[in-house]
Write an enzyme that holds these catalytic residues in place. Structure first.
Site, PDB file in Angstrom:
ATOM      1  N   HIS A 199       0.835  -1.200   0.000  1.00 36.48           N
ATOM      2  CA  HIS A 199       0.000   0.000   0.000  1.00 36.48           C
ATOM      3  C   HIS A 199       0.877   1.261   0.000  1.00 36.48           C
ATOM      4  O   HIS A 199       0.643   2.200  -0.767  1.00 36.48           O
ATOM      5  CB  HIS A 199      -0.930  -0.030   1.222  1.00 36.48           C
ATOM      6  CG  HIS A 199      -1.681   1.238   1.477  1.00 36.48           C
ATOM      7  ND1 HIS A 199      -2.989   1.414   1.103  1.00 36.48           N
ATOM      8  CD2 HIS A 199      -1.305   2.386   2.077  1.00 36.48           C
ATOM      9  CE1 HIS A 199      -3.376   2.618   1.465  1.00 36.48           C
ATOM     10  NE2 HIS A 199      -2.380   3.233   2.064  1.00 36.48           N
ATOM     11  N   GLU A 200       1.883   1.254   0.866  1.00 36.08           N
ATOM     12  CA  GLU A 200       2.764   2.429   0.952  1.00 36.08           C
ATOM     13  C   GLU A 200       3.551   2.621  -0.338  1.00 36.08           C
ATOM     14  O   GLU A 200       3.725   3.734  -0.816  1.00 36.08           O
ATOM     15  CB  GLU A 200       3.722   2.298   2.134  1.00 36.08           C
ATOM     16  CG  GLU A 200       3.032   2.232   3.489  1.00 36.08           C
ATOM     17  CD  GLU A 200       2.082   3.388   3.723  1.00 36.08           C
ATOM     18  OE1 GLU A 200       2.264   4.459   3.127  1.00 36.08           O
ATOM     19  OE2 GLU A 200       1.120   3.206   4.496  1.00 36.08           O
ATOM     20  N   HIS A 239       1.479   4.298  -2.752  1.00 36.75           N
ATOM     21  CA  HIS A 239       1.492   5.758  -2.602  1.00 36.75           C
ATOM     22  C   HIS A 239       2.687   6.355  -3.320  1.00 36.75           C
ATOM     23  O   HIS A 239       2.585   7.392  -3.974  1.00 36.75           O
ATOM     24  CB  HIS A 239       1.586   6.129  -1.115  1.00 36.75           C
ATOM     25  CG  HIS A 239       0.254   6.204  -0.422  1.00 36.75           C
ATOM     26  ND1 HIS A 239      -0.802   6.914  -0.924  1.00 36.75           N
ATOM     27  CD2 HIS A 239      -0.190   5.658   0.738  1.00 36.75           C
ATOM     28  CE1 HIS A 239      -1.833   6.804  -0.101  1.00 36.75           C
ATOM     29  NE2 HIS A 239      -1.492   6.030   0.914  1.00 36.75           N
ATOM     30  N   GLU A 297      -6.209   7.157  -1.205  1.00 38.35           N
ATOM     31  CA  GLU A 297      -6.097   6.030  -0.280  1.00 38.35           C
ATOM     32  C   GLU A 297      -6.659   4.768  -0.936  1.00 38.35           C
ATOM     33  O   GLU A 297      -6.043   3.704  -0.901  1.00 38.35           O
ATOM     34  CB  GLU A 297      -6.892   6.371   0.982  1.00 38.35           C
ATOM     35  CG  GLU A 297      -6.297   5.970   2.299  1.00 38.35           C
ATOM     36  CD  GLU A 297      -4.830   6.221   2.423  1.00 38.35           C
ATOM     37  OE1 GLU A 297      -4.113   5.248   2.666  1.00 38.35           O
ATOM     38  OE2 GLU A 297      -4.381   7.379   2.275  1.00 38.35           O
TER      39      GLU A 297
END
Lengths: 452, 181
Positions: A146-147, A150, A229
């Site tokens: 997930h990071e 980003h 997100e």
């Protein structure tokens, strides 16, 4: 897949432009209180933009380090936490980032993680010690994916730009309103002396704008943050090919988030994987939250139906929310990508699962990429006697072909395929273990003698 | 005037196709880079093995057969020339490693050895990396293939060869992480 990201970036760009227009309007509104000359007002708008640029430069210049420092993050090396390091490395490879982000650990019991770095070449990922304690390897991988999502989607640059804009708007609006309260009376009488009804109207509009713009800007910012997100979730599922890992991590994070993370400010909040400032319960779907409600994110990830690509995430998002999140026109072009759960775990990973041959090591060792399905979920279609070979429903033809091919390879290397009578899972047994595997590792049922 | 407009339109079209061409080149290079990343990870695995063999030797020197098999499979994998050969050799190597880790179950001292444990984590991590490198290659290759097949790019993408996807996995290579459970 990056076509979707690009179309999304364009849409996020519109939001930023809209915020910029708002900023200019606020600048003009302030100037309008002193002089209602269009030229001068325009100058005020430009001044507002200049303020934003200055703020932006200050934030951008060493902003990453400031944020890492504020969070109390310490950079670690491979030997300090090999598992975390390896996971970051794996996700870097999966995302095809030019360089592995630096890895930081924050000594905080509250499980959370964030990424910084406007440039994928100079990015960093930070996780809390609480996170490392709470999650197993697959979940950690989901969070890191997930990071990395980003970073790959360049959310940090976008959200910093937008965040600074919100800051500038809030700041200017406050200054403008204060100026009005303290000096407004005299000015108003003078303008009425001059008898300009139009000027009075401009004043009203200006005041309204100053009152409403901070709220508007924040709403836009939060909407943007929530959207990014979701996108990072989609990217994370795609990179790890295992949406369940991220879903179960989010679930755990939601459950344990009793204590909010120390030392976080509103500015840095959107960077975290779960909102660090808000309580776990309490109005999850609020317009004023930086993150979508956790339950919703988990639900979307779990309804991806055995696929792991952005298109599947979009479909799941639509199912849960009733509208789309990513650009739709490019989705048809990209191929569906099966998730690991459907592709590997359903039949191949079961061999060494709970109670499997080498179960003794489990627990002491981090879980590896190929793991048994956490529970006989929907992908284990119970097959009665004579039922067709077990195949998870959403498996696309390309991956079926891949599996047939890989089975052929396995059989050529001496593997034996045996189907479990009870749960239908196909157990593929390497030659060295054939005499030792007698029962289905998943349900302890008997194994058929026949091949697949 | 009409001529000018005509020339202008032609220039615009040319610019458009130049843009497509450049994006094709970029996509192809990304796919190629993805391919070479797989090799990087395979090499990493080869480099880890001598250490592992040494460590195991210290505890189970008499398990010659298994150790020999690993060493042989490794040198076969290192020496492989064609992708087909490499695939087969990597598969054999995976099998041999699987046997080695299965064998370690019988030696509690070896299993408790820190060096062994870290090598095991490194190898399984490398295994994962190989998988993810393939995955990234597939992603890049899919983007590239899509780019070269859609209209109007397909008019000029004749010189761009279609990238093959990794659909067949070298099955036995996956055995290392499996043995960890």
């Amino acid at each position: 897949m990056w076509e979707q990201i690009r179309s999304n970036r364009r849409r996020s760009g519109f939001v930023v432009v809209a915020m910029g227009v708002l900023l200019v309007a606020v600048g003009m509104a302030i100037t309008a209180m002193f002089a209602q000359d269009p030229g001068v007002m325009l100058l005020g708008g430009v001044a507002a933009l200049v303020l934003w640029i200055v703020l932006w430069l200050v934030t951008v210049h060493g902003g990453d380090d400031i944020m890492l420092h504020m969070a109390g993050a310490k950079e670690i090396e491979h030997k300090h936490h090999p598992v975390l390091f390896n996971v970051v490395e794996e996700m870097t490879i999966a995302a095809a980032l030019p360089q592995r982000p630096r890895v930081f650990v924050v000594d905080d019991p509250s499980p959370n993680a964030f990424a910084v770095g406007r440039d994928p070449k100079k990015a960093a990922v930070a996780v809390t010690t609480g996170l490392l304690r709470t999650l197993d390897r697959d979940e950690l991988q989901g969070v890191v994916a997930h990071e990395i999502g980003h970073i790959k989607n360049r959310d940090v640059a976008l959200l910093t730009t937008a965040g600074v804009m919100v800051g500038a708007i809030v700041m200017l609006a406050e200054i403008g309103l204060r100026t009005f309260w303290y000096s407004g009376g005299g000015r108003r009488s003078r303008s009425s002396n001059e008898g300009g009804g139009a000027q009075a109207a401009i004043m009203v509009v200006a005041i309204l704008l100053l009152l409403l713009s901070p709220l508007l800007a924040q709403l836009m910012y939060f909407a943007l943050s929530r959207r990014r997100e979701h996108l990072a979730d989609a990217s994370g599922a795609m990179f790890s090919r295992y949406p369940e890992g991220l879903a179960s991590a989010l679930e755990k994070l939601g459950g344990r988030r009793a204590a909010p993370l120390a030392d976080t400010s509103k500015v840095t909040a959107p960077m975290y994987i779960v909102a660090p400032l808000r309580k776990a319960s309490g109005g999850g779907g609020s317009l004023f939250s930086t993150h979508p409600p956790l339950e919703e994110r988990v639900r979307i990830l779990r309804s991806m139906g055995g696929s792991a690509d952005v298109g599947a995430y979009d479909a799941a998002y639509r199912k849960v929310k009733g509208r789309r999140i990513v650009g739709t026109h490019t989705l048809e072009a990209s191929q569906p990508i099966p998730s690991r759960q459907a592709d590997d775990d359903a039949d191949r990973g079961g061999l060494f699962g709970e109670g499997g041959m080498l179960g003794a090591v489990e627990g002491a060792r981090p879980r590896s990429r190929i793991r048994p399905a956490p529970s006989p979920g929907p992908e284990v279609s119970p097959a009665g006697p004579g039922a067709p070979p077990m195949a998870p429903p959403p498996l696309p033809p390309s991956s079926r072909r891949a599996r047939i091919a890989s089975d052929a390879f396995l059989q050529a290397s001496g593997y034996v395929m045996r189907r479990c009578v009870d749960c239908g899972a196909v157990v593929k047994i390497p030659p060295s273990l054939q005499e030792r595997v007698t029962a289905c590792p998943r349900c302890k049922g008997d194994l058929e003698g026949q091949g697949e | 005037m009409g001529l000018l407009i005509g020339v202008g339109v032609l220039v615009l079209i040319a610019l458009y196709f130049i843009g497509i061409y450049n994006s094709l080149v970029r996509a192809r290079n990304e796919a190629r880079n993805g391919w070479s990343q797989i090799d990087v990870q395979l090499k990493r695995r080869h480099d880890l093995i001598p250490n592992l063999v040494e460590t195991v030797k210290g505890y189970a020197a008499h398990e010659k057969e298994t150790l020999e098999a690993v060493i042989q499979a490794r040198s076969a994998a290192v020496g492989a020339k064609t992708p087909g050969e490499a695939g087969k050799a990597e598969g054999m190597l995976g099998m041999a490693l699987g046997n080695l880790f299965a064998l370690s179950e019988r030696y509690p001292d070896l299993k408790a050895n820190e060096n062994f444990l870290s090598l095991q984590e490194e190898l399984s991590a490398t295994e994962n990396r190989i998988g993810f490198a393939r995955q990234a290659y597939n992603d890049a290759a899919t983007i590239y293939n899509n780019k070269r097949e859609v209209f109007p790019a397909n008019l000029i993408s004749g010189g761009f060869e279609k990238a093959e996807l990794f659909e067949i996995e070298i099955a036995a290579e996956r055995e290392v992480p499996k043995v960890e459970f």
